[in-house]
Write a protein that holds these residues in place. Structure first.
Motif, PDB file in Angstrom:
ATOM      1  N   PHE A  62       0.696  -1.402  -0.130  1.00 52.60           N
ATOM      2  CA  PHE A  62       0.225  -0.152   0.060  1.00 52.60           C
ATOM      3  C   PHE A  62       0.850   1.493  -0.003  1.00 52.60           C
ATOM      4  O   PHE A  62       0.416   2.318   0.332  1.00 52.60           O
ATOM      5  CB  PHE A  62      -0.843  -0.105   1.347  1.00 52.60           C
ATOM      6  N   LEU A  63       2.155   1.129  -0.257  1.00 54.66           N
ATOM      7  CA  LEU A  63       3.042   2.318  -0.284  1.00 54.66           C
ATOM      8  C   LEU A  63       2.681   3.387  -1.335  1.00 54.66           C
ATOM      9  O   LEU A  63       2.172   3.069  -2.494  1.00 54.66           O
ATOM     10  CB  LEU A  63       4.539   2.079  -0.334  1.00 54.66           C
ATOM     11  N   GLU A 111       3.940   6.615  -3.319  1.00 53.09           N
ATOM     12  CA  GLU A 111       5.191   7.283  -3.877  1.00 53.09           C
ATOM     13  C   GLU A 111       5.472   8.616  -3.090  1.00 53.09           C
ATOM     14  O   GLU A 111       4.522   9.411  -2.693  1.00 53.09           O
ATOM     15  CB  GLU A 111       5.116   7.515  -5.417  1.00 53.09           C
ATOM     16  N   LYS A 162      -6.596  -4.732  -2.043  1.00 51.90           N
ATOM     17  CA  LYS A 162      -5.809  -3.620  -2.594  1.00 51.90           C
ATOM     18  C   LYS A 162      -6.282  -2.715  -3.676  1.00 51.90           C
ATOM     19  O   LYS A 162      -6.541  -1.625  -3.537  1.00 51.90           O
ATOM     20  CB  LYS A 162      -4.540  -4.194  -3.329  1.00 51.90           C
ATOM     21  N   ASN A 220      -7.697   1.361  -3.572  1.00 55.16           N
ATOM     22  CA  ASN A 220      -7.400   2.321  -4.656  1.00 55.16           C
ATOM     23  C   ASN A 220      -8.916   3.032  -5.112  1.00 55.16           C
ATOM     24  O   ASN A 220      -8.720   4.113  -5.556  1.00 55.16           O
ATOM     25  CB  ASN A 220      -6.252   1.681  -5.656  1.00 55.16           C
ATOM     26  N   PHE A 224      -7.680  13.163   1.145  1.00 49.45           N
ATOM     27  CA  PHE A 224      -8.038  12.742  -0.188  1.00 49.45           C
ATOM     28  C   PHE A 224      -9.290  13.408  -0.768  1.00 49.45           C
ATOM     29  O   PHE A 224     -10.278  13.072  -1.721  1.00 49.45           O
ATOM     30  CB  PHE A 224      -8.211  11.369  -0.372  1.00 49.45           C
ATOM     31  N   ASN A 247      -9.282  16.703  -1.669  1.00 48.21           N
ATOM     32  CA  ASN A 247      -8.550  17.965  -1.888  1.00 48.21           C
ATOM     33  C   ASN A 247      -9.095  17.986  -3.551  1.00 48.21           C
ATOM     34  O   ASN A 247      -8.516  17.244  -4.386  1.00 48.21           O
ATOM     35  CB  ASN A 247      -7.303  18.051  -2.111  1.00 48.21           C
ATOM     36  N   GLY A 279      -3.886  10.915 -10.949  1.00 46.38           N
ATOM     37  CA  GLY A 279      -3.042  10.424 -11.918  1.00 46.38           C
ATOM     38  C   GLY A 279      -2.102   9.320 -11.340  1.00 46.38           C
ATOM     39  O   GLY A 279      -2.117   8.737 -10.247  1.00 46.38           O
ATOM     40  N   CYS A 330      -0.826   4.011 -10.651  1.00 49.01           N
ATOM     41  CA  CYS A 330      -1.578   3.167  -9.835  1.00 49.01           C
ATOM     42  C   CYS A 330      -3.086   3.644  -9.854  1.00 49.01           C
ATOM     43  O   CYS A 330      -3.949   2.725 -10.405  1.00 49.01           O
ATOM     44  CB  CYS A 330      -0.958   3.338  -8.357  1.00 49.01           C
ATOM     45  N   PHE A 350       2.793  13.721 -11.326  1.00 49.67           N
ATOM     46  CA  PHE A 350       1.391  13.664 -11.071  1.00 49.67           C
ATOM     47  C   PHE A 350       1.128  14.023  -9.652  1.00 49.67           C
ATOM     48  O   PHE A 350      -0.011  14.155  -9.423  1.00 49.67           O
ATOM     49  CB  PHE A 350       1.036  12.012 -11.285  1.00 49.67           C
ATOM     50  N   LYS A 351       2.063  14.035  -8.835  1.00 43.38           N
ATOM     51  CA  LYS A 351       1.924  14.618  -7.258  1.00 43.38           C
ATOM     52  C   LYS A 351       3.333  15.269  -7.098  1.00 43.38           C
ATOM     53  O   LYS A 351       4.325  15.046  -7.495  1.00 43.38           O
ATOM     54  CB  LYS A 351       1.069  13.612  -6.499  1.00 43.38           C
ATOM     55  N   ARG A 405      -4.734  23.285  -8.428  1.00 42.76           N
ATOM     56  CA  ARG A 405      -4.719  22.098  -7.112  1.00 42.76           C
ATOM     57  C   ARG A 405      -5.456  22.891  -5.755  1.00 42.76           C
ATOM     58  O   ARG A 405      -5.234  22.308  -4.788  1.00 42.76           O
ATOM     59  CB  ARG A 405      -3.208  21.871  -6.878  1.00 42.76           C
TER      60      ARG A 405
HETATM   61  C1  UGA Z   1      -1.723   5.264  -4.481  1.00 46.64           C
HETATM   62  C2  UGA Z   1      -2.174   4.998  -3.166  1.00 46.64           C
HETATM   63  O1  UGA Z   1      -2.556   6.072  -2.311  1.00 46.64           O
HETATM   64  C3  UGA Z   1      -1.262   3.812  -2.156  1.00 46.64           C
HETATM   65  O2  UGA Z   1      -1.779   3.493  -1.169  1.00 46.64           O
HETATM   66  C4  UGA Z   1      -1.083   2.627  -3.226  1.00 46.64           C
HETATM   67  O3  UGA Z   1      -0.269   1.673  -2.605  1.00 46.64           O
HETATM   68  C5  UGA Z   1      -0.444   3.335  -4.480  1.00 46.64           C
HETATM   69  O4  UGA Z   1      -1.293   4.120  -5.200  1.00 46.64           O
HETATM   70  C6  UGA Z   1      -0.148   1.774  -5.276  1.00 46.64           C
HETATM   71  O5  UGA Z   1      -1.121   1.510  -5.800  1.00 46.64           O
HETATM   72  O6  UGA Z   1       1.032   1.540  -5.481  1.00 46.64           O
HETATM   73  P1  UGA Z   1       0.094   6.897  -5.149  1.00 46.64           P
HETATM   74  O7  UGA Z   1       0.159   6.560  -6.776  1.00 46.64           O
HETATM   75  O8  UGA Z   1       1.651   7.117  -4.596  1.00 46.64           O
HETATM   76  O9  UGA Z   1      -0.264   5.948  -4.092  1.00 46.64           O
HETATM   77  O10 UGA Z   1      -0.466   8.394  -5.214  1.00 46.64           O
HETATM   78  P2  UGA Z   1      -1.604   9.075  -4.223  1.00 46.64           P
HETATM   79  O11 UGA Z   1      -0.856   9.899  -3.191  1.00 46.64           O
HETATM   80  O12 UGA Z   1      -2.700   8.205  -3.746  1.00 46.64           O
HETATM   81  O13 UGA Z   1      -2.059  10.053  -5.257  1.00 46.64           O
HETATM   82  C7  UGA Z   1      -2.874   9.757  -6.070  1.00 46.64           C
HETATM   83  C8  UGA Z   1      -3.255  10.846  -7.141  1.00 46.64           C
HETATM   84  O14 UGA Z   1      -4.487  11.560  -6.431  1.00 46.64           O
HETATM   85  C9  UGA Z   1      -2.197  12.139  -7.300  1.00 46.64           C
HETATM   86  O15 UGA Z   1      -2.239  12.498  -8.821  1.00 46.64           O
HETATM   87  C10 UGA Z   1      -2.909  13.277  -6.398  1.00 46.64           C
HETATM   88  O16 UGA Z   1      -2.538  14.497  -6.843  1.00 46.64           O
HETATM   89  C11 UGA Z   1      -4.239  12.839  -6.571  1.00 46.64           C
HETATM   90  N1  UGA Z   1      -5.077  13.357  -5.370  1.00 46.64           N
HETATM   91  C12 UGA Z   1      -4.774  12.965  -4.009  1.00 46.64           C
HETATM   92  C13 UGA Z   1      -6.068  14.306  -5.323  1.00 46.64           C
HETATM   93  O17 UGA Z   1      -6.123  14.689  -6.633  1.00 46.64           O
HETATM   94  N2  UGA Z   1      -6.420  14.951  -4.552  1.00 46.64           N
HETATM   95  C14 UGA Z   1      -6.517  14.379  -3.028  1.00 46.64           C
HETATM   96  O18 UGA Z   1      -7.123  14.854  -2.212  1.00 46.64           O
HETATM   97  C15 UGA Z   1      -5.442  13.329  -3.007  1.00 46.64           C
END
Ligand code: UGA
Length: 443
Positions: A155-156, A158, A210, A214, A255, A257, A263, A266, A327-328, A417
């Motif tokens: 569940f990590l 990035e 998992k 997501n 989550f 925001n 993007g 994942c 993507f973030k 954002r």
């Molecule tokens: C995500 C999950 O959060 C992890 O738990 C999971 O392990 C991982 O996918 C995976 O399957 O490997 P990650 O892809 O690193 O992690 O990114 P997130 O932090 O989840 O952000 C995903 C996207 O959502 C980003 O583009 C971020 O900008 C966007 N986001 C996030 C929003 O637009 N609004 C929010 O409130 C939060």
């Protein structure tokens, strides 16, 4: 004697897992079929940006607990536990996941393991994969040895990969036997010592946990972004709305925001793969809402382009600064990045686009070489008709409106954002709007 481990795949998941297992005191070999990756990791160079990981990598190359190879034969005769951490990207031209790498890794392990061992899958896979792979292993392996099998999703996030791996908020294990589960309890002994929840379950639940996590996160983001479409029409403040519903502990603020959406490697591909798998099972209607989640997410990108045109007129020939390509924040990953997609759309509409991302310029340039990449926010904004923030790096949040005003041609700003103090920017003479805000069109 301490367990010896191999980790197959040295991307975000595999490289982090390998280095963290070494940090926990185990001897680890990371395996990849990509010789270049192995060479660079062996030199202690991480081929992607992940805070804290290069230090861990170099530390354990030095302790001798971590090394890398391309040889299945080598790990097959050496490791006790083999983790599979290869990618499961979206198939070209299809929404389903491509399982080529998971299948190939499992097959190579089963063919090469030459002593009693365990195989533990960590990649994100469609439900049913673990059971199929378990049969595959039984058919291929040397009949004189025993191979235990488990699915243990990761569940990590990035940007927080090391922290999430060393101190996970839960451990989920679907094991084929009590013996296999016991080995995983040994692997994760340090997390278990501080009462990290350990969920012991079957293969199917482990796989589904998992993708359910997501899918839930993606839905939460699209939920607030759908309300953005409402506040953009009727007025209101999307941030206050999110804060207010977030105080309800059943909902929670994280989550929520609103902005240009999700993007990465994942969330987008996982919600698509889930729909594909569920349809395959004859349950087409069950996950249909996820295609709405996807569409809401993609519509946010259209909205940015629409706002840009509304602010500065036809885009052809206009100078636009795009702040962010990853993507973030805290990542150099541009897979399915909303920021880069919007930049490309603006470019395709004829705009002269300058992109700046603190870490992702190089990866973005590989994907969209025709965009112009520069080395700072100020350089991007020089003579710009419009500045658009699309990835909320802290250095963008810290921009001072009066200072940026000195370099632009026109003070137009879109906050994709929802992180900028709008009043302050308006006070400094900027025409600024954010996603989720009602925009008074001048046209
Ligand atoms: C995500 C999950 O959060 C992890 O738990 C999971 O392990 C991982 O996918 C995976 O399957 O490997 P990650 O892809 O690193 O992690 O990114 P997130 O932090 O989840 O952000 C995903 C996207 O959502 C980003 O583009 C971020 O900008 C966007 N986001 C996030 C929003 O637009 N609004 C929010 O409130 C939060």
């Amino acid at each position: 004697m301490s367990l010896r481990m191999s980790v197959i795949g040295t991307g975000y998941l595999g490289a982090t897992h390998a280095a963290c297992m070494a940090e926990l005191g185990f001897e680890v070999i990371g395996l990849d079929i990509d010789q270049d990756k192995i060479d660079s990791l062996t030199r202690g160079e991480l081929p992607f940006h992940e805070p804290g990981l290069p230090e861990l990598l170099r530390k354990h190359i030095a302790t001798g607990r971590l090394r890398f190879t391309t040889s299945y034969e080598e790990i097959g005769g050496w490791a006790d536990v083999h983790f599979i951490g290869v990618g499961t990207p979206q198939k070209a031209g299809d929404i389903a996941a491509d399982l080529t790498f998971v299948d190939a890794a499992t097959r190579s392990l089963a063919e090469n393991i030459s002593k009693d061992a365990f195989i533990v899958g960590k990649s994100t896979v469609p439900v049913g994969t673990a059971r199929r792979l378990s049969k595959m292993i039984a058919e291929i392996k040397n009949p004189d040895i025993s191979i235990g099998f488990a699915w243990n999703p990761e569940f990590l996030r990035e940007g927080f990969a090391v922290e999430d791996t060393l101190t996970p908020d839960r451990l989920v294990v679907g094991a084929d036997s009590a013996v296999t589960e016991k080995v995983l309890r040994e692997v994760y002994a340090r997390a278990l010592a501080v009462d990290t929840p350990f969920i012991s379950t079957d293969f199917e639940t482990a796989e589904l946990v998992k993708v359910a996590a997501n899918a839930f996160l993606a839905t939460k983001i699209s939920f607030i972004n759908a309300f953005s479409e409402v506040t953009e029409t009727v007025g209101g403040d999307i941030r206050t709305l999110a804060d207010a519903i977030g105080f309800d502990v059943r909902i929670g603020r994280r989550f929520l925001n609103a902005g240009v959406g999700f993007g990465g490697g994942c969330l987008p591909k996982d919600i698509r793969a889930l729909q594909a798998r569920i349809s395959e099972l004859g349950l087409e209607r069950t996950m249909r809402f996820l295609s709405e989640v996807d569409e809401i997410n993609l519509r946010r990108r259209d909205r940015v382009v629409y706002l840009a045109e509304d602010m500065i007129g036809p885009l052809a020939g206009k100078k636009i600064a795009v702040l962010g390509a990853a993507f973030k924040p805290n990542s150099d990953d541009v897979r399915d990045s909303p920021a880069l997609d919007v930049a490309a759309r603006l470019f395709n509409s004829g705009a002269d686009v300058n992109v700046y991302d603190p870490k992702a310029n190089a990866n973005a340039a590989k994907r969209f070489p025709r965009l112009k990449y520069v080395d700072s926010a100020f350089e991007a904004a020089t003579q710009a008709d419009l500045v658009i923030l699309l990835t909320e790096w802290s250095e963008f949040r810290a921009l001072v409106p009066t200072e940026l005003a000195t370099v632009v041609a026109n003070r137009n700003f879109i906050d994709g954002r929802n992180v900028m103090p709008i009043d302050e920017w308006e006070h400094a003479g900027w025409n600024i709007t954010a996603l989720g805000r009602k925009f008074e069109s001048k046209n």
